[in-house]
Design a protein around this motif. Structure first.
Motif, mmCIF file in Angstrom:
data_model
loop_
_atom_site.group_PDB
_atom_site.id
_atom_site.type_symbol
_atom_site.label_atom_id
_atom_site.label_comp_id
_atom_site.label_asym_id
_atom_site.label_seq_id
_atom_site.Cartn_x
_atom_site.Cartn_y
_atom_site.Cartn_z
ATOM 1 N N GLU A 208 60.127 50.712 -17.103
ATOM 2 C CA GLU A 208 61.426 51.337 -17.546
ATOM 3 C C GLU A 208 61.791 52.354 -16.506
ATOM 4 O OE1 GLU A 208 61.074 52.574 -21.659
ATOM 5 O OE2 GLU A 208 61.000 50.693 -22.161
ATOM 6 N N GLU A 209 60.721 53.296 -16.191
ATOM 7 C CA GLU A 209 60.995 54.328 -15.243
ATOM 8 C C GLU A 209 61.454 53.791 -13.661
ATOM 9 O OE1 GLU A 209 61.244 57.818 -13.264
ATOM 10 O OE2 GLU A 209 61.220 57.316 -15.505
ATOM 11 N N VAL A 210 60.487 52.616 -13.346
ATOM 12 C CA VAL A 210 60.718 51.754 -11.763
ATOM 13 C C VAL A 210 62.242 51.490 -12.214
ATOM 14 C CG1 VAL A 210 60.402 49.775 -10.607
ATOM 15 C CG2 VAL A 210 58.662 51.212 -11.651
ATOM 16 N N LEU A 211 62.970 50.727 -13.145
ATOM 17 C CA LEU A 211 64.226 50.325 -13.318
ATOM 18 C C LEU A 211 65.187 51.508 -13.190
ATOM 19 C CD1 LEU A 211 63.742 47.760 -16.229
ATOM 20 C CD2 LEU A 211 64.230 47.206 -13.753
ATOM 21 N N ARG A 212 64.804 52.723 -13.946
ATOM 22 C CA ARG A 212 65.737 53.861 -13.799
ATOM 23 C C ARG A 212 65.759 54.416 -12.190
ATOM 24 N NH1 ARG A 212 63.844 55.004 -18.794
ATOM 25 N NH2 ARG A 212 62.056 56.249 -18.007
ATOM 26 N N GLU A 213 64.703 54.442 -11.683
ATOM 27 C CA GLU A 213 64.795 54.803 -10.340
ATOM 28 C C GLU A 213 65.730 53.883 -9.387
ATOM 29 O OE1 GLU A 213 60.770 55.590 -8.937
ATOM 30 O OE2 GLU A 213 60.443 56.792 -10.416
ATOM 31 N N ILE A 214 65.386 52.721 -9.588
ATOM 32 C CA ILE A 214 66.220 51.708 -8.928
ATOM 33 C C ILE A 214 67.595 51.774 -9.215
ATOM 34 C CG2 ILE A 214 66.903 49.289 -8.336
ATOM 35 C CD1 ILE A 214 63.709 48.767 -8.869
ATOM 36 N N GLU A 215 67.990 51.972 -10.369
ATOM 37 C CA GLU A 215 69.561 52.282 -10.858
ATOM 38 C C GLU A 215 69.978 53.660 -10.141
ATOM 39 O OE1 GLU A 215 69.232 52.404 -15.169
ATOM 40 O OE2 GLU A 215 68.667 50.245 -15.155
ATOM 41 N N TRP B 10 52.380 50.357 -19.340
ATOM 42 C CA TRP B 10 53.223 49.457 -18.294
ATOM 43 C C TRP B 10 54.707 49.233 -18.636
ATOM 44 C CZ3 TRP B 10 51.320 48.700 -13.885
ATOM 45 C CH2 TRP B 10 50.126 48.775 -13.749
ATOM 46 N N THR B 11 54.909 49.200 -19.892
ATOM 47 C CA THR B 11 56.395 49.161 -20.305
ATOM 48 C C THR B 11 57.074 50.285 -19.927
ATOM 49 O OG1 THR B 11 55.947 47.672 -22.106
ATOM 50 C CG2 THR B 11 57.917 48.522 -22.171
ATOM 51 N N ALA B 12 56.397 51.240 -20.089
ATOM 52 C CA ALA B 12 56.973 52.587 -19.689
ATOM 53 C C ALA B 12 57.189 52.670 -18.189
ATOM 54 C CB ALA B 12 56.467 53.641 -20.377
ATOM 55 N N TYR B 13 56.065 52.614 -17.775
ATOM 56 C CA TYR B 13 56.296 52.474 -16.106
ATOM 57 C C TYR B 13 57.272 51.428 -15.714
ATOM 58 C CZ TYR B 13 55.024 51.100 -11.181
ATOM 59 O OH TYR B 13 54.888 50.991 -9.978
#
Length: 91
Positions: free
Chosen positions: A68-75, A63-66
């Motif tokens: 982190e990926e979501v945040l990168r995609e938004i960035e 879930w933490t990794a998920y």
């Protein structure tokens, strides 16, 4: 009618992105519009969810990794949006 909580979330997201993407700080500070506002709000919500997960003792690592990926995609979405705005400014 503008929802005050959403406006607060947008500004929090904007500020967090300004810290995360310092090279784009001025552009982020001046960015406005529905699309970028939605990205700011999404970023704030994803950070808040990630913080809640991290505060749990037995939170699944995936879930933490998920998030982190979501945040990168938004960035990435924010960077693309701002790049598109810059191209329009030079047209």
């Amino acid at each position: 009618m503008v929802n005050r909580d959403e406006e607060i979330e947008k500004e929090l997201g904007r500020k967090k992105l300004m810290m995360r993407l310092p090279a784009l700080r001025d552009q982020l500070r001046n960015a406005s519009g529905e699309q970028i506002g939605a990205l700011f709000m999404a970023y704030e919500r994803a950070v808040a969810h990630q913080d809640r997960i991290r505060s749990q003792k037995h939170a699944p690592a995936q879930w933490t990794a998920y998030y982190e990926e979501v945040l990168r995609e938004i960035e990435d979405g924010v960077v693309s949006y701002l790049a598109g705005q810059n191209r329009q400014d030079f047209s």
